[in-house]
Design an enzyme around this catalytic site. Structure first.
Site, PDB file in Angstrom:
ATOM      1  N   GLN A   1       0.799  -1.224   0.000  1.00 13.40           N
ATOM      2  CA  GLN A   1       0.000   0.000   0.000  1.00 13.40           C
ATOM      3  C   GLN A   1       0.834   1.277   0.000  1.00 13.40           C
ATOM      4  OE1 GLN A   1      -2.572  -1.877   3.273  1.00 13.40           O
ATOM      5  NE2 GLN A   1      -4.011  -0.504   2.285  1.00 13.40           N
TER       6      GLN A   1
ATOM      7  N   HIS B   1       1.038  -9.295   4.498  1.00 12.04           N
ATOM      8  CA  HIS B   1      -0.106  -8.375   4.540  1.00 12.04           C
ATOM      9  C   HIS B   1      -0.799  -8.421   3.178  1.00 12.04           C
ATOM     10  CE1 HIS B   1      -1.963  -4.708   6.616  1.00 12.04           C
ATOM     11  NE2 HIS B   1      -2.632  -4.847   5.493  1.00 12.04           N
TER      12      HIS B   1
ATOM     13  N   ASN C   1      -1.626 -10.961   8.230  1.00 10.59           N
ATOM     14  CA  ASN C   1      -2.612  -9.919   8.476  1.00 10.59           C
ATOM     15  C   ASN C   1      -3.997 -10.351   7.994  1.00 10.59           C
ATOM     16  OD1 ASN C   1      -3.315  -6.951   9.018  1.00 10.59           O
ATOM     17  ND2 ASN C   1      -4.012  -7.216   6.893  1.00 10.59           N
ATOM     18  N   GLU C   2      -4.958 -10.241   8.874  1.00 13.87           N
ATOM     19  CA  GLU C   2      -6.367 -10.506   8.542  1.00 13.87           C
ATOM     20  C   GLU C   2      -6.578 -11.752   7.682  1.00 13.87           C
ATOM     21  OE1 GLU C   2      -8.295  -6.960   7.063  1.00 13.87           O
ATOM     22  OE2 GLU C   2      -8.246  -6.027   9.031  1.00 13.87           O
TER      23      GLU C   2
HETATM   24  C1  BGC Z   1      -6.282  -3.953   6.107  1.00 13.49           C
HETATM   25  C2  BGC Z   1      -5.646  -2.734   5.503  1.00 13.49           C
HETATM   26  C3  BGC Z   1      -6.725  -1.851   4.903  1.00 13.49           C
HETATM   27  C4  BGC Z   1      -7.641  -1.388   6.025  1.00 13.49           C
HETATM   28  C5  BGC Z   1      -8.759  -0.471   5.578  1.00 13.49           C
HETATM   29  C6  BGC Z   1      -7.584  -3.704   6.793  1.00 13.49           C
HETATM   30  O1  BGC Z   1      -8.507  -4.582   6.246  1.00 13.49           O
HETATM   31  O2  BGC Z   1      -5.369  -4.670   6.881  1.00 13.49           O
HETATM   32  O3  BGC Z   1      -4.697  -3.141   4.559  1.00 13.49           O
HETATM   33  O4  BGC Z   1      -6.184  -0.770   4.206  1.00 13.49           O
HETATM   34  O5  BGC Z   1      -8.207  -2.480   6.672  1.00 13.49           O
HETATM   35  O6  BGC Z   1      -9.624  -1.099   4.696  1.00 13.49           O
END
Ligand code: BGC
Length: 407
Positions: free
Chosen positions: A19, A113, A156-157
């Site tokens: 990002q 990520h 991440n997530e």
């Molecule tokens: C993610 C980020 C994303 C943010 C806002 C999260 O889901 O880890 O990469 O930019 O939320 O949408």
């Protein structure tokens, strides 16, 4: 009224490689953005050029008075072709870690990520029988540069990744979403094969990290599923695949990363749309600052004894005063959870920079604006506001406009 946060509480800002770095050319996302007919409205391109400007970014974080910075290591740079580790990329990320430590900033390092190397994707991605071994090999390659890092986030997530994978698989099969799944923030159940692979990858990474004496966890997108009256069973059935199973994986972890932005209400037939007239952010999500406190409480109840780090919370808005308003509400909720005895170690705002929001630069989450042509950074008043809280450890309940006026 003044709300004091614990001594040693971490205050920081976050970002992720794809990002902000720019030109992440060996990644799967880059290939997706750049292929003819791509559905993504904008390409990441140069992003914020943070691959070169990371020192400037860290200076801003320190200058604000924040004490932590979360960033991710890009697998596609470390291993641009299968088995070919770039020592230069590793040296780059080591410099970033040392850059944090030299400035007195606590680095919070994410190993994955959302993006993967293109070769990994082409070789079957997380569906391949080799996926976990490949991720483990990448983690081993990164281990030597993680010396001194106290917070390592493996993936991440994973829940968001597996839900997006389910959407993509459906798209490939030409199917459409079911009732309630097209509303903002509400996604189909995750691709279970991928969910299982990510959990296995997380465990493999933790084995490697633990053997090297490093503390690790993963970060879960907490969506604050709220039952409409009478829909409690449906809520539970909705939350289990999308969120709870990913929290449960972390039961014995060193910490859990909580990421919360909004809530999703669940009725008898699934997710409900954001009510007409409700205030929304640039993501279309309901403006709901209580999301953070609720998510922290939910996570703590599900994972007793596991320390919490807020690894993301923030708002996409073009109005910086609204960012302060949102964050004030979020921090008040967080403070309440801490006051009730929940072990929260820090708060990392998403995000430091206005960055590439997975297809578009329009939703601006940043504490700092970035000129899309010169890459010049401009610190927003919200950043100074958060920095003042970090310096004092106190959230005061003063009027927003007073706090934003120049000193
Ligand atoms: C993610 C980020 C994303 C943010 C806002 C999260 O889901 O880890 O990469 O930019 O939320 O949408």
């Amino acid at each position: 009224m003044e709300l004091s946060f614990p001594e040693g509480f971490l205050w920081g800002a976050a970002g992720s490689a794809h990002q902000i770095e720019g030109n992440n050319v060996a990644s799967d996302l880059w290939a997706m953005e750049n292929r003819p007919g791509s559905v993504m409205p904008e390409r990441s391109g140069d992003a914020c050029d943070s691959y070169h400007r990371w020192g400037e970014d860290l200076d801003i974080v320190r200058g604000l008075g924040l004490t932590a910075y979360r960033f991710s290591i890009e697998w596609a740079r470390v291993e641009p072709a299968e088995g070919q580790v770039s020592l230069a990329a590793l040296a780059h990320y080591r410099r970033m870690i040392e850059g944090c430590l030299e400035r007195g900033l606590t680095p919070v390092v994410t190993l994955h990520h959302f993006t993967s190397p293109l070769w990994f994707q082409l070789a079957g991605g997380w569906s391949s029988a080799e996926a976990v071994a490949r991720f483990r090999r990448y983690v081993r390659a990164v281990l030597p540069i993680l010396d001194g890092v106290e917070w390592v986030c493996t993936v991440n997530e994973p829940n968001m990744l597996a839900m997006v994978a389910a959407i993509m698989k459906r798209g490939e099969r030409g199917e459409h979403g079911e009732h309630g799944e097209s509303v903002a923030g509400a996604l189909p159940p995750p691709d279970q094969e991928m969910a299982d692979a990510l959990a296995a990858a997380h465990r493999a990474a933790r084995e490697e990290l633990g053997a090297a004496g490093l503390r690790s966890g993963w970060t879960v997108a907490n969506q604050n599923f709220e039952a409409d009256p009478g829909a409690e069973a449906e809520r539970d059935a909705w939350a289990w695949p999308r969120e709870d199973q990913f929290l449960d994986v972390a039961a014995a972890d060193d910490f859990i990363g909580v990421q919360a932005y909004t809530r999703v209400r669940i009725g008898r037939r699934g997710a409900l749309p954001v009510p007409d007239g409700a205030r929304r952010t640039l993501m279309g999500w309901e403006f709901y600052p209580a999301a953070l406190g609720d998510a922290v409480r939910y996570t703590a109840a599900r994972l007793p004894g596991v320390p919490i780090l807020v690894t993301e919370n923030g708002i996409a808005t073009a109005d910086d005063a609204e960012r302060v308003e949102y964050t004030r509400g979020a921090l008040a909720g967080l403070h309440g959870a801490i006051a009730d005895g929940i072990d929260v170690r820090g708060y990392l705002h998403w995000s430091l920079l206005d960055n590439y929001e997975w297809g578009s630069y329009r939703p601006t989450f940043g504490l700092v604006a970035v000129d899309r042509e010169t890459f010049a950074r401009t610190v927003k008043p919200s950043a100074r506001w958060l920095g003042a809280i970090a310096r004092t450890g106190v959230l005061s309940a003063g009027a927003v406009h007073e706090e934003l006026s120049p000193a």
